[in-house]
Design a protein around this motif. Structure first.
Motif, short mmCIF file in Angstrom:
data_model
loop_
_atom_site.label_atom_id
_atom_site.label_comp_id
_atom_site.label_asym_id
_atom_site.label_seq_id
_atom_site.Cartn_x
_atom_site.Cartn_y
_atom_site.Cartn_z
N VAL A 1 40.79 34.53 43.93
CA VAL A 1 39.47 34.16 43.42
C VAL A 1 39.46 34.11 41.89
CG1 VAL A 1 37.08 35.00 43.20
CG2 VAL A 1 38.15 34.86 45.46
N LYS A 2 40.11 35.06 41.26
CA LYS A 2 40.17 35.09 39.80
C LYS A 2 40.88 33.87 39.22
CE LYS A 2 40.32 40.06 38.99
NZ LYS A 2 41.16 41.17 38.52
N ASN A 3 41.90 33.38 39.93
CA ASN A 3 42.79 32.37 39.37
C ASN A 3 42.58 30.95 39.89
OD1 ASN A 3 44.48 34.04 37.59
ND2 ASN A 3 44.95 35.09 39.51
N VAL A 4 41.76 30.77 40.90
CA VAL A 4 41.55 29.44 41.47
C VAL A 4 40.09 29.04 41.29
CG1 VAL A 4 41.64 28.04 43.56
CG2 VAL A 4 43.43 29.73 43.12
N GLU A 5 39.87 28.01 40.52
CA GLU A 5 38.51 27.53 40.30
C GLU A 5 37.89 27.11 41.64
OE1 GLU A 5 36.61 24.88 36.87
OE2 GLU A 5 37.81 23.68 38.26
N GLY A 6 36.69 27.56 41.90
CA GLY A 6 35.98 27.23 43.13
C GLY A 6 36.26 28.16 44.29
N ALA A 7 37.18 29.12 44.10
CA ALA A 7 37.50 30.05 45.19
C ALA A 7 36.34 31.02 45.41
CB ALA A 7 38.78 30.81 44.87
N ILE A 8 36.14 31.37 46.67
CA ILE A 8 35.09 32.31 47.05
C ILE A 8 35.63 33.16 48.20
CG2 ILE A 8 34.03 30.50 48.46
CD1 ILE A 8 31.37 31.85 48.14
N GLY A 9 35.46 34.48 48.07
CA GLY A 9 35.96 35.40 49.08
C GLY A 9 35.05 36.59 49.23
N TYR A 10 35.51 37.61 49.91
CA TYR A 10 34.71 38.81 50.13
C TYR A 10 35.64 40.02 50.15
CZ TYR A 10 36.35 37.41 54.70
OH TYR A 10 37.16 36.99 55.72
N ILE A 11 35.14 41.14 49.64
CA ILE A 11 35.90 42.38 49.58
C ILE A 11 34.95 43.56 49.68
CG2 ILE A 11 37.80 41.41 48.18
CD1 ILE A 11 36.49 42.67 45.69
N ALA B 1 33.04 46.50 48.06
CA ALA B 1 32.50 46.64 46.71
C ALA B 1 33.26 47.68 45.89
CB ALA B 1 31.01 47.00 46.77
N ASN B 2 33.91 48.63 46.53
CA ASN B 2 34.71 49.63 45.81
C ASN B 2 35.88 48.99 45.07
OD1 ASN B 2 33.09 51.71 46.77
ND2 ASN B 2 34.37 52.03 48.56
N ASN B 3 36.28 47.79 45.45
CA ASN B 3 37.43 47.12 44.84
C ASN B 3 37.04 46.12 43.77
OD1 ASN B 3 39.33 48.50 46.39
ND2 ASN B 3 39.00 47.12 48.10
N LEU B 4 35.78 46.10 43.39
CA LEU B 4 35.32 45.17 42.35
C LEU B 4 35.92 45.51 41.00
CD1 LEU B 4 31.51 44.65 42.89
CD2 LEU B 4 33.26 42.90 42.84
N ASP B 5 36.10 44.49 40.19
CA ASP B 5 36.41 44.70 38.78
C ASP B 5 35.75 43.59 37.98
OD1 ASP B 5 38.19 42.44 38.63
OD2 ASP B 5 39.80 43.68 39.38
N SER B 6 35.92 43.62 36.69
CA SER B 6 35.19 42.70 35.81
C SER B 6 35.68 41.25 35.89
CB SER B 6 35.27 43.18 34.37
OG SER B 6 36.62 43.23 33.95
N GLY B 7 36.76 40.99 36.58
CA GLY B 7 37.30 39.64 36.62
C GLY B 7 36.66 38.71 37.63
N VAL B 8 35.71 39.21 38.43
CA VAL B 8 35.07 38.38 39.44
C VAL B 8 33.55 38.45 39.32
CG1 VAL B 8 36.97 38.53 41.10
CG2 VAL B 8 35.11 40.20 41.20
N LYS B 9 32.90 37.45 39.87
CA LYS B 9 31.43 37.38 39.86
C LYS B 9 30.93 37.70 41.27
CE LYS B 9 27.73 34.00 39.15
NZ LYS B 9 27.44 32.62 38.74
N VAL B 10 29.92 38.56 41.36
CA VAL B 10 29.34 38.90 42.66
C VAL B 10 28.26 37.87 42.99
CG1 VAL B 10 28.00 40.61 43.95
CG2 VAL B 10 29.83 41.34 42.40
N LEU B 11 28.42 37.22 44.15
CA LEU B 11 27.43 36.25 44.62
C LEU B 11 26.44 36.86 45.60
CD1 LEU B 11 29.82 33.23 45.30
CD2 LEU B 11 28.35 33.59 43.31
N TYR B 12 26.89 37.87 46.35
CA TYR B 12 26.02 38.47 47.36
C TYR B 12 26.56 39.85 47.70
CZ TYR B 12 23.42 39.09 51.70
OH TYR B 12 22.59 39.58 52.67
#
Length: 137
Positions: A110-120, A122-133
């Motif tokens: 998700v960080k490296n591919v434009e348009g990528a969207i995934g799910y994880i 929340a404990n694994n979040l970091d500043s390199g991704v945007k939360v959509l939901y």
């Protein structure tokens, strides 16, 4: 003594409930905000482009518990129903989302591919991704 035990057990139950698992749908920072309806459509490949960016949905492994939660909550289909859906879509030339084996690989993709969207989780979040939901269970 009974009162102390009841208070103690109540406190433990409340403490446990406050730490319910929380999950997030993520994208890279360039993706616009999306509704759950749009997220569902992306994962079913009914929407393939968002503002001139190819949408690239990313799933965890087929029997991953987080994937099961995501499919039930967002896609609103269970494993067997999705399996049938993708079998039918195959004849229309559509392929299911890209699969990854871990939350770390989903996040890296998700960080490296434009348009990528995934799910994880929340404990694994970091500043390199945007939360959509966000959702919890």
């Amino acid at each position: 003594m009974k009162t102390v035990i009841i208070i103690f057990l109540s406190t433990i139950m409340l403490f446990t409930l406050s730490f319910a698992d929380e999950y997030v749908v993520i994208s890279n920072s360039k993706m616009k905000d999306l509704s759950t309806t749009q997220i569902k459509a992306i994962f079913l490949k009914k929407i393939t482009v968002i503002e001139n960016i190819n949408a690239v949905p990313v799933n965890l492994g087929a029997r991953d518990p987080i994937r099961e939660k995501f499919e039930n909550k967002i896609v609103e289909m269970n494993f067997e129903r999705l399996k049938s859906y993708w079998a039918a879509q195959h004849y229309l030339g559509k392929r299911p989302p890209v699969g990854m084996q871990s939350e770390e690989s989903v996040k890296a993709f998700v960080k490296n591919v434009e348009g990528a969207i995934g799910y994880i989780n929340a404990n694994n979040l970091d500043s390199g991704v945007k939360v959509l939901y966000r959702w919890s269970e």
